[in-house]
Design a protein around this motif. Structure first.
Motif, PDB file in Angstrom:
ATOM      1  N   GLN A   1     -18.546  51.299  50.097  1.00  0.00           N
ATOM      2  CA  GLN A   1     -19.605  52.082  50.725  1.00  0.00           C
ATOM      3  C   GLN A   1     -19.075  53.462  51.097  1.00  0.00           C
TER       4      GLN A   1
ATOM      5  N   ASP B   1     -30.683  51.125  51.694  1.00  0.00           N
ATOM      6  CA  ASP B   1     -30.374  49.841  51.054  1.00  0.00           C
ATOM      7  C   ASP B   1     -31.472  49.394  50.096  1.00  0.00           C
TER       8      ASP B   1
ATOM      9  N   GLN C   1     -22.372  40.903  49.279  1.00  0.00           N
ATOM     10  CA  GLN C   1     -21.215  41.303  50.071  1.00  0.00           C
ATOM     11  C   GLN C   1     -20.785  42.707  49.654  1.00  0.00           C
ATOM     12  N   THR C   2     -20.345  43.501  50.617  1.00  0.00           N
ATOM     13  CA  THR C   2     -19.993  44.890  50.348  1.00  0.00           C
ATOM     14  C   THR C   2     -18.744  44.983  49.478  1.00  0.00           C
TER      15      THR C   2
ATOM     16  N   LEU D   1     -23.745  52.674  48.137  1.00  0.00           N
ATOM     17  CA  LEU D   1     -23.386  51.307  48.510  1.00  0.00           C
ATOM     18  C   LEU D   1     -23.373  50.435  47.270  1.00  0.00           C
ATOM     19  N   TRP D   2     -22.254  49.763  47.031  1.00  0.00           N
ATOM     20  CA  TRP D   2     -22.130  48.760  45.965  1.00  0.00           C
ATOM     21  C   TRP D   2     -21.939  47.393  46.625  1.00  0.00           C
ATOM     22  N   LYS D   3     -22.724  46.413  46.164  1.00  0.00           N
ATOM     23  CA  LYS D   3     -22.623  45.045  46.673  1.00  0.00           C
ATOM     24  C   LYS D   3     -22.344  44.068  45.538  1.00  0.00           C
TER      25      LYS D   3
ATOM     26  N   GLY E   1     -14.881  46.473  50.789  1.00  0.00           N
ATOM     27  CA  GLY E   1     -14.971  45.053  51.084  1.00  0.00           C
ATOM     28  C   GLY E   1     -13.636  44.373  50.856  1.00  0.00           C
TER      29      GLY E   1
END
Length: 705
Positions: free
Chosen positions: A444, A494, A440-441, A434-436, A453
């Motif tokens: 994933q 997460d 905000q995404t 997961l990269w945010k 996103g």
């Protein structure tokens, strides 16, 4: 009792939920009040005021790379000030008046939509009331706003389950943001952009199955599908213009099918109460018990993530009241540690947080239990819980990261590093990445399925092959200005992030040096942006606007109006002159610099020298002519005198120097006055000896007579 609950529910549902979304702040008229923004890690902050149901932009500030705050727009410079304090930006309202008694929000734009911080509502007490803070005064103050809210918005009746369409009167702008004001908190729903072809593009959508964007008769709109009770709120469309936000009149949806709808309004005759003052209603007796019953469910805890850089200041918010002892504790996977304990108004820090945490007795009495930690250490990460006796008030997760900075220019490609201990033989279906970006995404990967996103599809990627080597790095193509921000990567869960814990991406302007000939055309790349502004800065260091470009349409100043055209997302400036030497800057619709073009017009200086030379040429020719003529005349005069000397005696020889002229020439006799035209040579007197004189006499006697 049941009747009491039914009667009060419609009136109190919205204010009670509004209580959770805003902070009440008591002020005195004439004083100066400072409001802080918890979104300060963003570079640009917009301050808004919600008064009588209508949002209004007050100020826009921007954080420079030097750490200084720049106010890029101010509605009233004599009444509002921007400031920065402990790396947190704020709004200062000078000489508070009754018109300032409203709710204030700070907002920022990221991933093409607006994000809002918790609101702060200002209020005062009337003179006939005590200024002491009473129980339920917060609820009373919140009951005022809906009354004048009715006058500022358009009411629209809907039926549950139907589809409703809302139109925007700001459609002549290229980009429109749709917001919903529900329970006292603005929320972004959708962002649309008008292409140069006239088509509508939805650049971001909070819920694609529930909201749709559309265009009808050159007017954009929002369509809400299958209206439910959660949709009964007030809706606004907004756009960014000249560095600040503009809002259209709100539309409030209500349904008679649901008497306790979320508008929280009584559709009969509302009592008129002065806005900004706490009402004088008596809440004793059965009414008080009804409100107590309704307030009880609101005392539970809630979980909101907080992320800060190591050595920065963290504010873990908690807006609850407690009449007993207060304990803030930190819970991690391995241990539980007490942070701060307050007994009878006296707070004591635990050893590991000594001199780093703060909570004042005054704030505890006013229902502000927020814990301040400064500086934050790396091991401060974990879950923070606020307890009032045995009751849980608030619970928040604090994430501490060590950021790495990566710089890239507009339209460049970049790799954001992230590494973790992964299994070398893990199957692709078991990979969890997961990269945010700013919570905000971005991307994933879960169970072999990759989701993106908004705005990152086809631009962001992670290699599954490299993941097995411990490399979770994010590759991004064609970086744009809105990509800048804070990126974090996670794997497995997460809470398990890789190293480094965060990456700050700085998107710098594209730099270009252009050397052009006099009279050439200049092409400026607009980098595919639908709406940009082009400015020029010359030798006088004054920045002037050249053009505003939306699609293929341009609005230019008079000096450039007939010289500019747009083709293939490029602006062409024809016929360069000496005045075009300088810097052309391209900015997007948020004022971010996309490219800086330094232009040098070659040959301009040579033409100036040539012009000066041409002006000086006649004078030079005249000077040379006079010089030659003078030289020629002088030589001629000299030759004339020479000729006059030799006329009549071409073979004359002066045999005897120093003798009188008639004795040196045997053909001349008598006096010289008889020969007036004969030039006379000047001779020096010579004294002759006697011997030489006798020889001369002898020679003369031998000459024939």
């Amino acid at each position: 009792m049941v009747f009491c609950l039914i009667a009060l529910t419609a009136l109190l549902v919205s204010p009670l939920k509004h209580l959770e979304a805003v902070e009440l702040k008591e002020v005195k008229l004439g004083d100066t009040v400072a409001l802080m923004c918890n979104l300060s890690f963003y570079s640009e902050i917009h301050w808004l005021r919600m008064s009588e149901g209508q949002p209004m932009a007050l100020m826009a500030t921007r954080l420079k790379h030097t750490g200084e705050l720049s106010v890029v727009w101010n509605y009233n410079e004599t009444h509002f000030e921007g400031f920065i304090e402990k790396q947190t930006t704020g709004l200062r309202i000078l000489h508070v008046s009754t018109s300032d008694l409203a709710t204030y929000y700070c907002a920022t734009s990221y991933q093409n939509h607006l994000n809002f911080d918790k609101g702060v509502q200002l209020y005062i007490f009337s003179e006939n009331q005590q200024s002491k803070y009473k129980p339920f005064d917060r609820v009373q103050a919140l009951l005022v706003s809906p009354l004048k809210h009715l006058e500022a918005v358009e009411l629209k009746e809907v039926k549950l389950g139907d589809t409703v369409a809302l139109m925007c009167n700001l459609s002549f702008y290229s980009e429109i943001h749709w917001l919903r004001m529900s329970e006292g908190q603005p929320m972004a729903l959708m962002a649309t952009r008008l292409k140069h072809t006239g088509e509508l593009s939805v650049v971001w959508n909070y819920n694609e199955t529930h909201f749709e964007g559309f265009i009808e008769k050159q007017t954009t709109g929002l369509r809400i599908l299958h209206v439910s009770t959660s949709d009964l709120a007030t809706y606004y469309c907004a756009t960014s213009y000249q560095n600040h936000l503009n809002f259209d009149k709100g539309v409030q949806l209500y349904s008679k099918q649901n008497p306790s709808d979320h508008t929280g309004l009584d559709w009969s005759e509302p009592a008129m109460i002065p806005f900004g003052h706490a009402p004088t209603w008596n809440l004793s007796g059965v009414h008080g018990y009804c409100i107590l019953f309704l307030l009880a469910p609101c005392l539970g805890g809630m979980s909101v993530p907080v992320a800060v850089k190591v050595r920065d200041t963290a504010i873990i918010p908690c807006y609850k009241t407690c009449d007993g002892d207060i304990l803030w504790a930190l819970r991690t996977k391995n241990e539980k540690v007490d942070v701060l304990r307050c007994v009878q108004g006296k707070c004591t820090e635990e050893f590991s947080f000594k001199n780093r945490v703060h909570l004042s007795h005054e704030k505890i009495k006013s229902g502000k239990l927020s814990l301040i930690i400064s500086p934050v250490l790396y091991n401060d990460e974990g879950w923070y819980e606020a307890m009032c006796g045995l009751n849980l008030l608030c619970k928040f997760h604090l994430e501490v990261f060590v950021p790495t900075t990566v710089n890239v220019s507009v339209r460049g490609n970049v790799t954001l590093p992230c590494y973790a201990r992964t299994e070398k033989q893990i199957s692709d279906d078991a990979v969890n990445i997961l990269w945010k970006k700013d919570d905000q995404t971005v991307l994933q990967i879960q169970k072999g399925i990759t989701t993106y996103g908004s705005g990152f599809k086809c631009r962001a990627s992670v290699s599954l092959h490299h993941y097995k080597d411990g490399d979770l790095s994010l590759n991004m193509l064609g970086v744009i200005t809105s990509d800048k921000g804070l990126y974090r990567c996670y794997h497995n869960t997460d809470e398990e992030h890789g190293y480094p814990g965060a990456v700050t991406l700085n998107v710098t302007a594209h730099q270009k040096l252009c050397v052009k000939e006099f009279g050439d055309n200049l092409t400026l790349d607009l980098f595919g942006s639908d709406s940009v502004t082009v400015t020029f800065t010359g030798s006088d260091a004054k920045e002037i606007q050249v053009c505003s470009v939306t699609g293929n349409n341009t609005t230019c100043s008079l000096d450039y109006n007939n010289r500019v055209s747009v083709m293939n997302y490029s602006l062409v400036l024809r016929g360069l002159t000496s005045s075009d030497g300088g810097t052309f800057t391209v900015k997007d619709n948020m004022g971010e610099v996309i490219s800086i073009n330094t232009v040098t017009v070659k040959g301009v200086a040579w033409n100036h020298r040539c012009g000066l030379a041409l002006l000086a040429l006649p004078g030079l020719v005249l000077f040379i002519g006079l010089f030659v003529w003078c030289k020629y005349y002088r030589n001629r005069s000299y030759n004339t005198r020479e000729s006059a000397v030799v006329i009549g005696s071409p073979q004359r020889e002066s045999a005897y120097i120093g003798l009188p002229q008639q004795e040196t020439n045997p053909h001349i006799s008598g006096d010289l006055e008889d020969y007036p035209d004969l030039p006379v040579e000047e001779t020096m007197p010579v004294i002759l000896t006697t011997e030489k004189q006798d020889n001369i006499d002898e020679e003369q006697s031998m000459l024939p007579h």
